[in-house]
Design a protein around this motif. Structure first.
Motif, mmCIF file in Angstrom:
data_model
loop_
_atom_site.group_PDB
_atom_site.id
_atom_site.type_symbol
_atom_site.label_atom_id
_atom_site.label_comp_id
_atom_site.label_asym_id
_atom_site.label_seq_id
_atom_site.Cartn_x
_atom_site.Cartn_y
_atom_site.Cartn_z
ATOM 1 N N ASP A 131 -55.493 -26.145 13.238
ATOM 2 C CA ASP A 131 -54.802 -25.262 12.304
ATOM 3 C C ASP A 131 -53.421 -25.880 12.119
ATOM 4 O OD1 ASP A 131 -53.484 -23.359 10.883
ATOM 5 O OD2 ASP A 131 -54.127 -21.650 12.102
ATOM 6 N N ALA A 132 -53.225 -26.531 10.977
ATOM 7 C CA ALA A 132 -51.981 -27.289 10.747
ATOM 8 C C ALA A 132 -50.816 -26.391 10.355
ATOM 9 C CB ALA A 132 -52.220 -28.333 9.654
ATOM 10 N N THR A 133 -51.092 -25.098 10.163
ATOM 11 C CA THR A 133 -50.062 -24.131 9.767
ATOM 12 C C THR A 133 -50.334 -22.819 10.508
ATOM 13 O OG1 THR A 133 -51.475 -23.737 7.849
ATOM 14 C CG2 THR A 133 -49.494 -25.036 7.454
ATOM 15 N N LEU A 134 -50.053 -22.832 11.799
ATOM 16 C CA LEU A 134 -50.381 -21.688 12.662
ATOM 17 C C LEU A 134 -49.809 -20.366 12.157
ATOM 18 C CD1 LEU A 134 -51.216 -20.402 15.443
ATOM 19 C CD2 LEU A 134 -49.028 -21.247 16.325
ATOM 20 N N GLN A 185 -48.591 -16.833 11.759
ATOM 21 C CA GLN A 185 -48.836 -15.659 12.606
ATOM 22 C C GLN A 185 -50.188 -15.738 13.310
ATOM 23 O OE1 GLN A 185 -46.734 -12.671 12.800
ATOM 24 N NE2 GLN A 185 -45.218 -14.074 12.007
ATOM 25 N N GLY A 186 -50.879 -16.847 13.137
ATOM 26 C CA GLY A 186 -52.097 -17.092 13.915
ATOM 27 C C GLY A 186 -53.360 -16.481 13.354
ATOM 28 N N GLY A 187 -53.337 -16.014 12.107
ATOM 29 C CA GLY A 187 -54.509 -15.350 11.536
ATOM 30 C C GLY A 187 -55.736 -16.252 11.501
ATOM 31 N N ARG A 231 -44.294 -26.039 12.513
ATOM 32 C CA ARG A 231 -42.961 -26.603 12.579
ATOM 33 C C ARG A 231 -41.954 -25.582 13.111
ATOM 34 N NH1 ARG A 231 -41.141 -29.116 6.816
ATOM 35 N NH2 ARG A 231 -39.185 -30.038 7.429
ATOM 36 N N ASP A 232 -42.339 -24.305 12.991
ATOM 37 C CA ASP A 232 -41.435 -23.233 13.388
ATOM 38 C C ASP A 232 -41.696 -22.869 14.856
ATOM 39 O OD1 ASP A 232 -40.100 -20.820 13.814
ATOM 40 O OD2 ASP A 232 -40.435 -20.124 11.752
ATOM 41 N N PRO A 233 -40.707 -23.104 15.759
ATOM 42 C CA PRO A 233 -40.937 -22.818 17.173
ATOM 43 C C PRO A 233 -41.294 -21.362 17.444
ATOM 44 C CG PRO A 233 -38.644 -23.559 16.786
ATOM 45 C CD PRO A 233 -39.380 -23.642 15.476
ATOM 46 N N ASN A 236 -43.933 -31.187 12.747
ATOM 47 C CA ASN A 236 -44.206 -31.230 11.316
ATOM 48 C C ASN A 236 -45.627 -31.775 11.147
ATOM 49 O OD1 ASN A 236 -44.377 -31.984 8.553
ATOM 50 N ND2 ASN A 236 -42.153 -32.183 8.473
ATOM 51 N N HIS A 237 -46.458 -31.095 10.399
ATOM 52 C CA HIS A 237 -47.851 -31.575 10.295
ATOM 53 C C HIS A 237 -47.956 -32.899 9.545
ATOM 54 C CE1 HIS A 237 -48.044 -28.398 6.873
ATOM 55 N NE2 HIS A 237 -47.750 -29.545 6.342
ATOM 56 N N SER A 238 -46.857 -33.353 8.960
ATOM 57 C CA SER A 238 -46.898 -34.686 8.324
ATOM 58 C C SER A 238 -47.259 -35.759 9.366
ATOM 59 C CB SER A 238 -45.553 -35.011 7.663
ATOM 60 O OG SER A 238 -44.546 -35.030 8.633
ATOM 61 N N GLY A 264 -47.192 -23.630 2.765
ATOM 62 C CA GLY A 264 -46.078 -22.749 2.439
ATOM 63 C C GLY A 264 -45.391 -22.109 3.622
ATOM 64 N N TRP A 265 -44.610 -21.123 3.291
ATOM 65 C CA TRP A 265 -43.772 -20.422 4.262
ATOM 66 C C TRP A 265 -43.825 -18.962 3.942
ATOM 67 C CZ3 TRP A 265 -41.126 -23.632 7.578
ATOM 68 C CH2 TRP A 265 -40.984 -24.961 7.173
ATOM 69 N N SER A 266 -43.297 -18.178 4.857
ATOM 70 C CA SER A 266 -43.029 -16.794 4.510
ATOM 71 C C SER A 266 -41.523 -16.637 4.481
ATOM 72 C CB SER A 266 -43.607 -15.887 5.590
ATOM 73 O OG SER A 266 -42.894 -14.691 5.593
ATOM 74 N N GLU A 283 -44.360 -33.700 0.050
ATOM 75 C CA GLU A 283 -44.474 -34.939 0.839
ATOM 76 C C GLU A 283 -45.163 -34.647 2.177
ATOM 77 O OE1 GLU A 283 -41.784 -33.766 -0.584
ATOM 78 O OE2 GLU A 283 -41.088 -35.286 -1.986
ATOM 79 N N SER A 284 -44.742 -33.562 2.852
ATOM 80 C CA SER A 284 -45.345 -33.217 4.148
ATOM 81 C C SER A 284 -46.831 -32.918 3.993
ATOM 82 C CB SER A 284 -44.692 -31.972 4.754
ATOM 83 O OG SER A 284 -43.408 -32.254 5.172
ATOM 84 N N LEU A 285 -47.159 -32.192 2.936
ATOM 85 C CA LEU A 285 -48.559 -31.813 2.704
ATOM 86 C C LEU A 285 -49.418 -33.059 2.513
ATOM 87 C CD1 LEU A 285 -50.666 -29.566 1.920
ATOM 88 C CD2 LEU A 285 -49.860 -29.799 -0.413
HETATM 89 C C1 LIG Z 1 -48.447 -19.391 5.151
HETATM 90 S S1 LIG Z 1 -47.993 -19.634 6.807
HETATM 91 C C2 LIG Z 1 -49.541 -19.801 7.640
HETATM 92 C C3 LIG Z 1 -50.172 -18.507 7.965
HETATM 93 C C4 LIG Z 1 -51.351 -18.641 8.910
HETATM 94 N N1 LIG Z 1 -52.444 -19.369 8.312
HETATM 95 C C5 LIG Z 1 -51.821 -17.280 9.371
HETATM 96 O O1 LIG Z 1 -52.976 -16.942 9.100
HETATM 97 O O2 LIG Z 1 -51.044 -16.555 9.971
HETATM 98 C C6 LIG Z 1 -47.485 -21.283 6.785
HETATM 99 C C7 LIG Z 1 -46.974 -21.792 8.120
HETATM 100 O O3 LIG Z 1 -46.876 -23.210 8.009
HETATM 101 C C8 LIG Z 1 -45.710 -23.638 8.655
HETATM 102 N N2 LIG Z 1 -45.317 -24.900 8.017
HETATM 103 C C9 LIG Z 1 -44.843 -25.101 6.763
HETATM 104 N N3 LIG Z 1 -44.635 -26.402 6.549
HETATM 105 C C10 LIG Z 1 -44.982 -27.035 7.700
HETATM 106 C C11 LIG Z 1 -44.981 -28.389 8.110
HETATM 107 N N4 LIG Z 1 -44.592 -29.356 7.281
HETATM 108 N N5 LIG Z 1 -45.422 -28.693 9.351
HETATM 109 C C12 LIG Z 1 -45.842 -27.716 10.204
HETATM 110 N N6 LIG Z 1 -45.840 -26.397 9.879
HETATM 111 C C13 LIG Z 1 -45.424 -26.075 8.646
HETATM 112 C C14 LIG Z 1 -44.711 -22.531 8.445
HETATM 113 O O4 LIG Z 1 -43.750 -22.558 9.488
HETATM 114 C C15 LIG Z 1 -45.612 -21.299 8.498
HETATM 115 O O5 LIG Z 1 -45.636 -20.769 9.799
#
Ligand SMILES: C[S@@+](CC[C@H](N)C(=O)[O-])C[C@H]1O[C@@H](n2cnc3c(N)ncnc32)[C@H](O)[C@@H]1O
Length: 317
Positions: free
Chosen positions: A49-52, A54-56, A73-75, A99-101, A122-124, A240-242
């Motif tokens: 899960d490259a974008t943990l 809230q862990g859904g 990326r967010d501790p 960073n998932h990059s 994305g972000w919240s 770029e990261s994506l």
């Molecule tokens: C939309 S949320 C993910 C929600 C998650 N799928 C869930 O179900 O709770 C996106 C997450 O990706 C993280 N994020 C964004 N860009 C990132 C990056 N370049 N590397 C790692 N994490 C990243 C953000 O910090 C955020 O926690």
């Protein structure tokens, strides 16, 4: 998977929601069933899960019996999962703040056979560093927009240093802003007169003014929505990261391994579409479906933020 639903351009981009605290934030994972189907989760196989967040999605994969390397990326996201998920899933969950990059190299390093990757881009707004975000139209703080304090360039830096052409390109490429050149020229003229917008509220009013002068009177959403989104994407290097992350992880997939990408605006989706099609032409894999999968009406009603989501699945051969 469900047939593709057409959506209007107006619906295609998200609007900012209210900033808040990460701990109190309630995030509904988007298209969880489709993500699990896309990953084809199997018991005891490893998924990333490259974008943990809230862990859904991580919870859903663990619930289906899979093992997860969860990256954010967010501790604060990692800390929350350490407290809430790790005790119950010690043997099936690894957490990594990065960073998932860079995830491709990391995964090679830990030697996990990757059966699938989910990236929910994305972000919240709730993640924005409290007063530094500058992401709300009402904000009175500096025009910052960095989601990560280690990033050097702020939105203010971009407005101060870019030429009209550079600004227009950011607004058009990252925001699909139809008035990109008009807004860019107005910003450069304001800068020359020493009247650059100072706060998010100033910038939102400034962009509204450009729209008004061009004869636009009514819109379903704030005229500055695309400008704010484009600047946030540019500041945080999101595209770029994506692309780097997804490209780096492809060679790590086991044969039949799946890459599932959820995007929320057209520029990101275009990048993923072209990348996946290029890989298919190279003979490295295939697409599960040629068109993106969209959320159903019921999910959109329940979670309006899902309305702009697009999900694409690539399968390695
Ligand atoms: C939309 S949320 C993910 C929600 C998650 N799928 C869930 O179900 O709770 C996106 C997450 O990706 C993280 N994020 C964004 N860009 C990132 C990056 N370049 N590397 C790692 N994490 C990243 C953000 O910090 C955020 O926690």
């Amino acid at each position: 998977m469900r047939a593709v639903r057409k959506e209007s351009k107006e619906q295609a981009e998200g609007e900012p929601d209210a900033p808040g605290s990460f701990d109190r934030m309630i995030h509904r994972p988007v298209m969880t069933r489709e993500v699990l189907e896309g990953l084809d989760v199997r018991p005891d196989a490893w998924y990333v899960d490259a974008t943990l967040g809230q862990g859904g999605h991580t919870r859903a994969i663990l619930g289906a019996g899979g093992c997860v390397v969860a990256i954010d990326r967010d501790p604060r996201a990692i800390e929350k999962a350490r407290e809430e998920l790790l005790p119950a899933y010690k043997d099936r969950l690894k957490l990594m703040c990065m960073n998932h990059s860079q995830m491709g190299e990391y995964l090679v390093g830990i030697g996990v056979p990757v059966s699938g990757v989910i990236l929910d881009s994305g972000w919240s707004m709730a993640q924005a560093p409290e007063d530094a975000s500058g992401l709300s139209f009402e904000g009175e703080g500096p025009l910052d927009m960095r989601m990560d304090p280690t990033i050097r360039t702020t939105a203010r830096d971009i407005l101060e240093r870019s030429s009209a052409e550079e600004l227009a390109s950011i607004l058009s490429n990252y925001g699909d802003e139809p008035l990109s050149m008009g807004i860019a020229r107005a910003i450069v003229q304001a800068r020359m007169r020493g009247r650059l917008p100072q706060t998010p509220r100033d910038l939102a009013a400034f962009v509204s003014g450009v729209y008004y002068r061009k004869g636009y009177r009514r819109s379903r959403r704030h005229p500055a929505t695309r400008t704010f989104m484009a600047l946030r994407i540019a500041v945080n290097g999101e595209i770029e990261s994506l692309v780097q992350g997804i490209s780096g992880v492809r060679p790590v997939l086991v044969p039949g391994g799946r890459l599932v990408v959820l995007t929320f605006h057209s520029r990101e989706d275009r990048e993923i579409k072209h990348l996946f099609r290029h890989w298919v032409r190279e003979g490295w894999g295939r697409l599960l479906q040629s068109k993106p999968v969209l959320p159903g009406e019921a999910e959109i009603c329940e979670n309006p933020r899902s309305r702009s989501a697009k999900l694409r699945v690539y399968i390695a051969t």
